[in-house]
Every structure is written in C-alpha cells, then in structure tokens.
Enzyme design. Sequence first.
Site, PDB file in Angstrom:
ATOM      1  N   CYS A   1      -2.072  -3.725 -16.771  1.00  0.00           N
ATOM      2  CA  CYS A   1      -3.417  -4.281 -16.610  1.00  0.00           C
ATOM      3  C   CYS A   1      -3.662  -5.392 -17.632  1.00  0.00           C
ATOM      4  O   CYS A   1      -4.276  -6.419 -17.316  1.00  0.00           O
ATOM      5  CB  CYS A   1      -4.467  -3.189 -16.772  1.00  0.00           C
ATOM      6  SG  CYS A   1      -4.568  -2.024 -15.402  1.00  0.00           S
TER       7      CYS A   1
ATOM      8  N   CYS B   1      -3.319   1.348 -19.421  1.00  0.00           N
ATOM      9  CA  CYS B   1      -2.359   0.694 -18.517  1.00  0.00           C
ATOM     10  C   CYS B   1      -1.904  -0.657 -19.092  1.00  0.00           C
ATOM     11  O   CYS B   1      -2.667  -1.628 -19.093  1.00  0.00           O
ATOM     12  CB  CYS B   1      -2.997   0.508 -17.146  1.00  0.00           C
ATOM     13  SG  CYS B   1      -1.948  -0.354 -15.961  1.00  0.00           S
TER      14      CYS B   1
END
Length: 228
Positions: A34, A31
Amino acid sequence: MTLPSIVSAQDLDQALSRSPAVVVHFWADWCEPCKQMDIVLAQLAQENPHAAFYRIEAEAQSDLAEKYDVETVPFFVFFKNGAVVDKVEGVNAPELVEKVNLHVKTAQTTPAVKPAPAPPSLNQRIEKLLKSKDVLLFMKGDRDAPQCGFSSRVVSALQETGIPFETFDILSNPEIRQGLKEFSNWPTYPQLYAKGEFIGGCDIIEELHADGELMSTLEDALGGPAPA
C-alpha cells in the site's frame, strides 16, 4: 505529497460532490505494498490537479470497504460524477496509471454533474415498513432460519419474552439494508424496532434480556402489555 484521508461516509459524499473525477485508495497500515502504491498515486495526483485523490483506511472504515467490495488492499475505486466507473485491485502500477489516464484525464473536459440524490422515497418506504408491524427485527435471514449468530441470539431473546414480533431479511433487499443504517444511524445488524422506535442492536438487546428488562422495554414502547 501526502494524499488527504476520508474518515467517514459523509466525507466521501462531500468529496464526490466537489470533483467530477475522484480516485480513492483503500489501504492498511500494516500493508507495505500500500505504501508503494501511495507513492505512485501521489505522483498521479500531481499530474492531474483537476481531479481528487484520497486515501481510506479499509479496516477503520469497514462500512465503506464493504460498500465498495474491498476484500484486499491495496484497492482503488474510480468515481466519475459521483458514480463508480472502475476498480483496481492489488499491486499493479501500470494498470493504475492506465485507469487514471482513461477515467481521470477524460473527466478534465467533461462538465461536472452533481451525483443524483438518494431517492426521496427510500426513507418513506422505511418509515412505512416500521409502522406496518408493532415489533420488527431487521436481521440476516428470518426468525426460522437466521443467517448469522447475532441475529439468532436476538431472535432467541425475543422469543423468551413471549411478545409477538416479525422479522425482515435485509439480505433480500440491499437498498433497505444500506438505507436503514443511515436512517437509524446504527451501522450493524440486527436492529430491533417497536412502534417505529429503535430499541437497539444485538449487544443492547442481550443486555436488556440479561437484566430482565427486555419485555418491559418493549411494553413501554408499545404503550402497554402486548397481546400474546
């Protein structure tokens, strides 16, 4: 600055006992957002040295992710004195900063209080439940209406042995559902017990059944052939 990682429920419990204000970032390696929010959180950690900031890889620690209702990443959980006080979901740096100011900065002047221990009666309740039935299957749903494929397969295997058994629906009691995982040190359901002895989960039961050993395993735990 790289934030420290939590790699077990015990790690998290220890972190919560050490600091009155804790922020946890549930993340995933794939991700990209993130990684962006990690930079923001690391800066906030430097600005708030009295608090503790950690990372938890959501997919690697699925039990913790489930416990705190993590359905997407990035996901942030705020703890104060061991209790969850707030959450932030998704890529929202302004909201993250706002929540840190609200919950972390105020904790600087709040005396630390150790989180309340788990009710001492929970293990006693589990032990009493295990002793109440000779053969007891903790599952999702009940023997007549299983709520997952794993539970259904174990019910079928048990029925083929002809040994009487009872079921307990863990979906009806979240406290027992979580507590039994820690009691048995087994993270998934279903869980099968005989005379209070943990026999195994779905894979073990199916393997015993396939090898023709499920009935004898249960009879050994019961101390002899079970009445029909």
